[in-house]
Design an enzyme around this catalytic site. Structure first.
Site, short mmCIF file in Angstrom:
data_model
loop_
_atom_site.label_atom_id
_atom_site.label_comp_id
_atom_site.label_asym_id
_atom_site.label_seq_id
_atom_site.Cartn_x
_atom_site.Cartn_y
_atom_site.Cartn_z
N ASP A 3 0.79 -1.25 0.00
CA ASP A 3 0.00 0.00 0.00
C ASP A 3 0.82 1.29 0.00
O ASP A 3 0.44 2.26 0.68
CB ASP A 3 -0.96 0.00 1.19
CG ASP A 3 -1.97 -1.12 1.15
OD1 ASP A 3 -1.94 -1.92 0.19
OD2 ASP A 3 -2.79 -1.23 2.08
N LYS B 216 -6.71 -4.84 -3.19
CA LYS B 216 -7.39 -5.48 -2.05
C LYS B 216 -8.39 -4.51 -1.43
O LYS B 216 -8.10 -3.33 -1.28
CB LYS B 216 -6.35 -5.93 -1.02
CG LYS B 216 -5.52 -4.81 -0.42
CD LYS B 216 -4.38 -5.40 0.41
CE LYS B 216 -3.55 -4.35 1.10
NZ LYS B 216 -4.24 -3.53 2.08
N CYS C 6 -2.09 -2.61 7.74
CA CYS C 6 -2.07 -3.52 6.59
C CYS C 6 -0.85 -4.44 6.57
O CYS C 6 -0.95 -5.58 6.13
CB CYS C 6 -2.20 -2.73 5.31
SG CYS C 6 -3.84 -1.98 5.16
N1 TIU Z 1 -2.65 0.31 4.29
C1 TIU Z 1 -3.12 0.54 5.52
O1 TIU Z 1 -2.43 0.32 6.50
N2 TIU Z 1 -4.41 1.06 5.62
C2 TIU Z 1 -4.82 1.88 6.65
O2 TIU Z 1 -5.95 2.34 6.67
N3 TIU Z 1 -3.89 2.16 7.60
C3 TIU Z 1 -4.00 2.99 8.66
O3 TIU Z 1 -3.10 3.02 9.48
N4 TIU Z 1 -5.07 3.77 8.77
#
Ligand code: TIU
Length: 225
Positions: A27, A133, A166
């Site tokens: 991400d 995802k 994530c």
């Molecule tokens: N990629 C991921 O970690 N999504 C989130 O929403 N992370 C947060 O820490 N908010």
């Protein structure tokens, strides 16, 4: 024939087989790392995540140089938003619903929008699979496991953001599926310094309850050994 290399890691150093390993970059999207995206809309300081960019670049270069499988993930949703569950959309009123709202980088966390894409510094090569995802874990509702099985992967080096959300969810999912998941600590980042530290400790505690923790330097050293 497989050639194993030594790797320094917590809780116990050991050997890994690069030909049966993948680098999974979680991400590293504009919506998390740049202003006015999903991360900032949740009240976070996005500059905290930017410290993972350079270490991720080093890990990516080393993996590419050694022809290791590289997989990128993106969190996001269908433009029609039928895959966003009500809880994720309004989070019980804790903050305004933002997914799908227009922003300077397009609709927030929506597939195909500029903000949903991976930052230019880590942009995937055409040969590198991208996993889209809907959730926090990279295995949930994706074909990641099918790819890993088809490529005979047993070890997953994990980096990206955020450490406790994530990255952690993916490592937990991977561990339950029998993969040795190794977090590259400096190539992960969180909006919360203490969560980053504790999340990494949680992975390697209790004899490596979810996996192992190493660093980009150790990863590069092992691949070049
Ligand atoms: N990629 C991921 O970690 N999504 C989130 O929403 N992370 C947060 O820490 N908010």
């Amino acid at each position: 024939m497989t050639t194993k290399v030594k790797l320094e890691m917590e809780p116990k150093s050991g050997e890994v087989d690069p030909s049966r390993s993948a680098l999974l970059i979680i991400d590293m999207q504009r919506d998390f790392l740049e202003p006015k995206g999903f991360g900032e809309s949740l009240g976070n300081d996005v500059t905290k995540l930017q410290r993972a960019i350079e270490p991720c670049q080093r890990a990516l270069k080393a993996a590419r140089d050694k022809k290791m499988l590289v997989i990128h993930t993106r969190e996001g949703h269908r433009p029609d938003m039928t895959d966003v569950h009500p809880y994720k959309l309004n989070k019980r009123g804790a903050c305004p619903p933002v997914i799908g709202q227009p922003g300077p980088n397009g609709r927030i966390l929506i597939r195909g929008e500029p903000g949903h894409d991976i930052i230019p510094q880590l942009y995937p090569a055409a040969s590198e699979p991208i996993i889209d995802k809907p959730g926090k874990g990279s295995f949930y509702a994706t074909d990641l496991e099918a790819i890993l099985q088809a490529q005979s992967i047993e070890t997953i080096f994990v980096c990206g953001v955020t450490t406790e959300v994530c990255v952690h969810t993916t490592i937990r999912e991977g561990n339950d599926r029998g993969y040795h998941c190794i977090a590259l600590s400096d190539a992960c980042a969180s909006y919360f310094d203490e969560f980053h530290t504790v999340a990494l400790k949680m992975i390697s505690a209790q004899g490596g309850i979810f996996g192992s923790v190493s660093s980009v330097d150790q990863f590069v050293k092992s691949l070049n050994s």
